[in-house]
Design an enzyme around this catalytic site. Structure first.
Site, PDB file in Angstrom:
ATOM      1  CG  HIS A 298      -1.969   1.100   1.045  1.00 47.41           C
ATOM      2  ND1 HIS A 298      -3.139   0.928   0.342  1.00 47.41           N
ATOM      3  CD2 HIS A 298      -1.952   2.386   1.439  1.00 47.41           C
ATOM      4  CE1 HIS A 298      -3.797   2.068   0.334  1.00 47.41           C
ATOM      5  NE2 HIS A 298      -3.107   2.977   0.994  1.00 47.41           N
ATOM      6  CB  ALA A 299       1.081   4.064  -2.389  1.00 44.67           C
TER       7      ALA A 299
ATOM      8  CG  HIS B   4      -2.034  10.586  -3.234  1.00 40.24           C
ATOM      9  ND1 HIS B   4      -3.218  11.200  -2.873  1.00 40.24           N
ATOM     10  CD2 HIS B   4      -1.568   9.998  -2.103  1.00 40.24           C
ATOM     11  CE1 HIS B   4      -3.443  10.999  -1.580  1.00 40.24           C
ATOM     12  NE2 HIS B   4      -2.467  10.257  -1.089  1.00 40.24           N
ATOM     13  CD  GLU B   5       1.628   7.897  -1.511  1.00 35.62           C
ATOM     14  OE1 GLU B   5       2.131   8.447  -0.509  1.00 35.62           O
ATOM     15  OE2 GLU B   5       0.515   7.335  -1.480  1.00 35.62           O
TER      16      GLU B   5
ATOM     17  CG  HIS C 213       1.333  12.410   1.370  1.00 37.40           C
ATOM     18  ND1 HIS C 213       0.398  13.020   2.142  1.00 37.40           N
ATOM     19  CD2 HIS C 213       0.721  11.311   0.850  1.00 37.40           C
ATOM     20  CE1 HIS C 213      -0.742  12.333   2.088  1.00 37.40           C
ATOM     21  NE2 HIS C 213      -0.572  11.296   1.304  1.00 37.40           N
TER      22      HIS C 213
ATOM     23  CD  GLU D 281      -3.893  11.330   2.681  1.00 40.61           C
ATOM     24  OE1 GLU D 281      -3.620  11.002   1.514  1.00 40.61           O
ATOM     25  OE2 GLU D 281      -3.224  10.953   3.666  1.00 40.61           O
TER      26      GLU D 281
ATOM     27  CG  HIS E   7      -6.542   3.333   4.911  1.00 45.55           C
ATOM     28  ND1 HIS E   7      -6.514   2.683   3.692  1.00 45.55           N
ATOM     29  CD2 HIS E   7      -5.846   4.480   4.732  1.00 45.55           C
ATOM     30  CE1 HIS E   7      -5.854   3.420   2.813  1.00 45.55           C
ATOM     31  NE2 HIS E   7      -5.426   4.508   3.415  1.00 45.55           N
TER      32      HIS E   7
ATOM     33  CE1 TYR F 136      -5.839   8.860   2.008  1.00 48.56           C
ATOM     34  CE2 TYR F 136      -7.008   7.668   3.731  1.00 48.56           C
ATOM     35  CZ  TYR F 136      -5.828   7.988   3.083  1.00 48.56           C
ATOM     36  OH  TYR F 136      -4.649   7.445   3.500  1.00 48.56           O
TER      37      TYR F 136
HETATM   38  O1  X8Z Z   1      -4.166   5.368   0.968  1.00 49.21           O
HETATM   39  C1  X8Z Z   1      -4.144   6.155   0.041  1.00 49.21           C
HETATM   40  C2  X8Z Z   1      -2.820   6.664  -0.515  1.00 49.21           C
HETATM   41  C3  X8Z Z   1      -1.791   6.816   0.545  1.00 49.21           C
HETATM   42  S1  X8Z Z   1      -2.168   8.057   1.693  1.00 49.21           S
HETATM   43  C4  X8Z Z   1      -2.310   5.686  -1.537  1.00 49.21           C
HETATM   44  N1  X8Z Z   1      -5.286   6.544  -0.555  1.00 49.21           N
HETATM   45  C5  X8Z Z   1      -6.576   6.040  -0.131  1.00 49.21           C
HETATM   46  C6  X8Z Z   1      -6.721   4.573  -0.445  1.00 49.21           C
HETATM   47  O2  X8Z Z   1      -5.928   4.042  -1.221  1.00 49.21           O
HETATM   48  O3  X8Z Z   1      -7.639   3.942   0.058  1.00 49.21           O
HETATM   49  C7  X8Z Z   1      -5.394   7.499  -1.648  1.00 49.21           C
HETATM   50  C8  X8Z Z   1      -6.844   7.475  -2.034  1.00 49.21           C
HETATM   51  C9  X8Z Z   1      -7.578   6.864  -0.893  1.00 49.21           C
HETATM   52 ZN    ZN Z   2      -2.027   9.928   0.899  1.00 48.73          ZN
END
Ligand code: X8Z
Ligand code: ZN
Length: 665
Positions: A386-387, A416-417, A420, A444, A545, A555
């Site tokens: 997960h990024a 996106h990254e 941050h 975010e 998450h 988000y």
């Molecule tokens: O978790 C993330 C990013 C890292 S903060 C990749 N996002 C959420 C997800 O993947 O569920 C970005 C969009 C929503």
């Molecule tokens: Zn993020």
């Protein structure tokens, strides 16, 4: 994932004006592990000391966490848990000491810093050392379990095992109903064992939150928004009501198309809910992968970014193979060439993203970023794919951790990254306690604001797609591409924390974890599982998450905020055309405005920061609605004559209004 994963998560960056911090008198049992409150210390000196100690201990924690996320095994898990234990013990000590300064004279900055200190972690830990240690062990275990999760069709055969990335690929590419269902069910079966850990985790963080003076951990999460926590539920409801009609139109259109592909009896479950495994995404949070079925005007304006990236990979592969001796090369040499091409493509994609930020006048990423970042999935060990973006030392050691593949989804995630990372770099000069987003939604939204500026013109200018067509059809196609990621996400962005808030406040009990999850998914997203998901499953754990304990409302807020930021930056660039066609690529005025905002970090309430960039101090979905108005009108026409909307199953309709629950605190 958060820019400061798990350990620190300035998850609730900026804070509420009124919150009941723990007023308990310090006692020997509270004795902190680092520093002691010297009676002669003023509040300002206390804040200076905490800032210094925080910065000094920070790299050790981030290193432990980095190792445990990029090298999952029992040892790294233990080291990460221990580092987290030390950190949370120190944090509890500081929070206890801070109480001594209540009502004492101090600067406005110190007041804010102490306020932020109390909201610093999204994992409030009990003071009891044994419970605190247990909590950190559970947290590391859940994160490790998620990263190492495997679905094996034959337990005796490791070759039959697939990890999340492979299973996601099936949902993204296959259009075979059964194969998709198998991939979806397979991943969701991996998290069954996590349920007991999660239940215990909830008890422990609630205990920690209560000791700090909050009603529960959910209320603590809602306290980071420079407004009373009880307003967050209604405020996000207000925003959702603004955008819901748009989502309903998209849902209706997608459902009709899926009915065509799979047949209504398969694509739909009960009263118009879409079968969860058919939306091209494990969590139905982003529908971009349905482009093959949902493209409004096939061929109008080539926006096939995935194909372009795949081509680039093939070019890199040919080059690497030729270097390795062509077709005559050994299997091992060919394999190495393949890895080399994957890494090279991932770096090129990241350079492209960096170039956007640099075009705005921001600095190039430091050399250490390129040396230490995890670009692609290693083959010899488990990692959390997960990024995430990491600030390792508040002093330039920034990294991202991704498993980049040559496709559009990971390409935009890189942007996106880096949002941050540039936020981190911009606020690094601030005192450590102010090194966070104005609120967590801001963090975010940065990279996503840039993603909005990735217009067809921009994509063409970097050589990724053909010269864009200027036609209504091409506009609708371009808009649909954005809606499939941005609009589809909205209800998902809301429902995860509706679930967790309910779990934390006890309105969702462990014997209803799964039912409540699917009730909320039906209510907000209009999706349902194709087969029964009883309480033997723990489906929330299948979303990063939840085991990673990253709050999710951020988000949802980001989806709204990014359009406000985008409009503000387009204004700064002097742009006057339709909002959806604006790109501020290369515009230094927009860049300066953005950087000025990022540099403020968490040093002032987010409303003030928002005002500086947009002129207003309220969250508002207006710019998002303005942006999507062409495709929204188009969708309404397409859906004419359709029965749009869905019915929420009886259990849901009868359930407590979870969305409104937080207001009760
Ligand atoms: O978790 C993330 C990013 C890292 S903060 C990749 N996002 C959420 C997800 O993947 O569920 C970005 C969009 C929503
Ligand atoms: Zn993020």
């Amino acid at each position: 994932m958060n820019h400061r994963p798990l350990l620190l998560a300035l998850a609730v960056g900026a804070a509420a004006l009124t919150l009941a911090a723990c007023q308990k008198e310090p006692s020997p049992a509270d004795s902190p592990a680092a520093g002691t409150a010297t009676p002669s210390e003023t509040a300002d000196q206390f804040v200076a000391r905490v800032n210094a100690e925080y910065k000094a201990m920070y790299p050790e924690m981030t290193s432990a966490q980095w190792l445990s996320s990029t090298y999952i095994n029992d040892d790294s898990e233990r080291v990460a848990a221990k580092a987290n234990e030390r950190w949370l013990t120190v944090l509890n000590g500081w929070i206890t000491q801070a109480a001594a300064f209540d009502g004492q004279p101090m600067s406005e900055d110190s007041k804010r810093a102490i306020h932020l200190l109390k909201l610093m972690t999204s994992m409030p830990a009990p003071r009891d050392p044994a419970k605190l240690a247990e909590l950190t062990r559970i947290a590391s275990r859940m994160e490790g379990a998620y990263g190492a999760g495997k679905y094996c069709t034959d337990d005796a055969d490791p070759a039959s095992c697939r990890q999340l990335g492979d299973l996601e690929q099936v949902l993204a590419r296959s259009r075979d109903y059964t194969l998709q269902l198998d991939a979806w069910q397979g991943w969701h079966s991996t998290t069954k064992p996590m349920r007991a850990d999660y239940q215990r985790f909830v008890g422990l963080v609630n205990e920690g939150a209560k000791e700090m003076g909050f009603a529960d951990a959910g209320q603590m999460w809602r306290s980071g928004y420079d407004m009373p926590p009880e307003q967050i539920g209604p405020e996000t409801d207000r925003l959702w009501e603004q955008v819901k009609p748009m989502y309903e139109q998209l849902h209706c259109y997608a459902r009709t198309k899926l009915d065509t592909t799979y047949g209504k009896d398969k694509a739909e479950v009960d009263g118009g809910l879409i079968a969860a495994h058919l939306l091209g995404n494990m969590w139905q949070q982003d529908w971009s992968n349905l482009w093959d079925q949902l493209e409004p005007y096939p061929g109008a304006g080539s926006l096939d970014i995935t194909a372009a990236l795949e081509k680039q990979y093939q070019t890199n592969l040919s080059g690497a193979l030729a270097k390795a001796g062509g077709n005559g090369a050994s299997a091992e040499a060919q394999f190495k060439a393949q890895r080399e091409a994957e890494l090279r493509t991932a770096k090129q994609m990241t350079e492209r993203a960096q170039d956007f930020y640099v075009s705005l006048g921001m600095p190039a990423l430091p050399k250490s970023y390129w040396d230490k970042t995890q670009f692609i999935k290693p083959l010899d060990r488990n990692v959390v794919c997960h990024a995430s973006a990491w600030d390792m030392n508040m002093d330039g050691d920034v990294r991202t951790k991704m498993c980049i593949k040559p496709n559009e989804e990971t390409f935009t995630t890189i942007y996106h990254e880096l949002g941050h990372i540039y936020y981190d770099l911009a606020y690094n000069p601030l005192p450590p306690l102010f090194q966070g987003g104005a609120n967590d939604g801001f963090h975010e939204a940065i990279g996503d604001t840039i993603v909005l500026a990735m217009t067809p013109q921009y994509l063409n200018s970097i050589g990724l797609v053909d010269k864009p067509q200027e036609s209504r059809e091409a506009t609708i196609n371009a808009q649909m591409r954005m809606a499939l990621s941005g609009v589809s996400f909205l209800p998902f962005g809301l429902m995860i924390d509706r679930w967790r808030w309910g779990v934390f406040d006890g309105s969702i009990t462990p014997d209803h974890y799964n039912q409540a999850w699917w009730d909320l998914k039906a209510k907000y997203q209009g999706v349902a599982p194709a087969s029964a998901r009883g309480e033997e499953f723990f489906d929330p754990g299948a979303k990063y998450h939840v085991p990673g304990n990253t709050p999710y409302t951020r988000y949802f807020l980001a989806r709204i905020l990014q359009f406000q930021f985008y409009k503000g930056l387009c204004d700064a660039a002097g742009y006057t055309g339709p909002l959806h066609q604006c790109s501020f690529y290369g515009n230094k005025e927009a860049g300066q405005k953005f950087w000025a905002m990022l540099s403020k970090g968490a040093s002032q309430p987010w409303q003030a920061t928002l005002k500086e960039i947009t002129g207003g101090d309220k969250l508002d979905a207006g710019p998002m609605i303005e942006y999507f108005s062409p495709v929204n009108e188009w969708l309404k026409q397409q859906n004419q004559g359709q029965m749009c909307g869905w019915q929420v199953p009886a259990a849901t309709a009868a359930a407590k209004p979870a969305a409104a629950a937080p207001a009760a605190h």
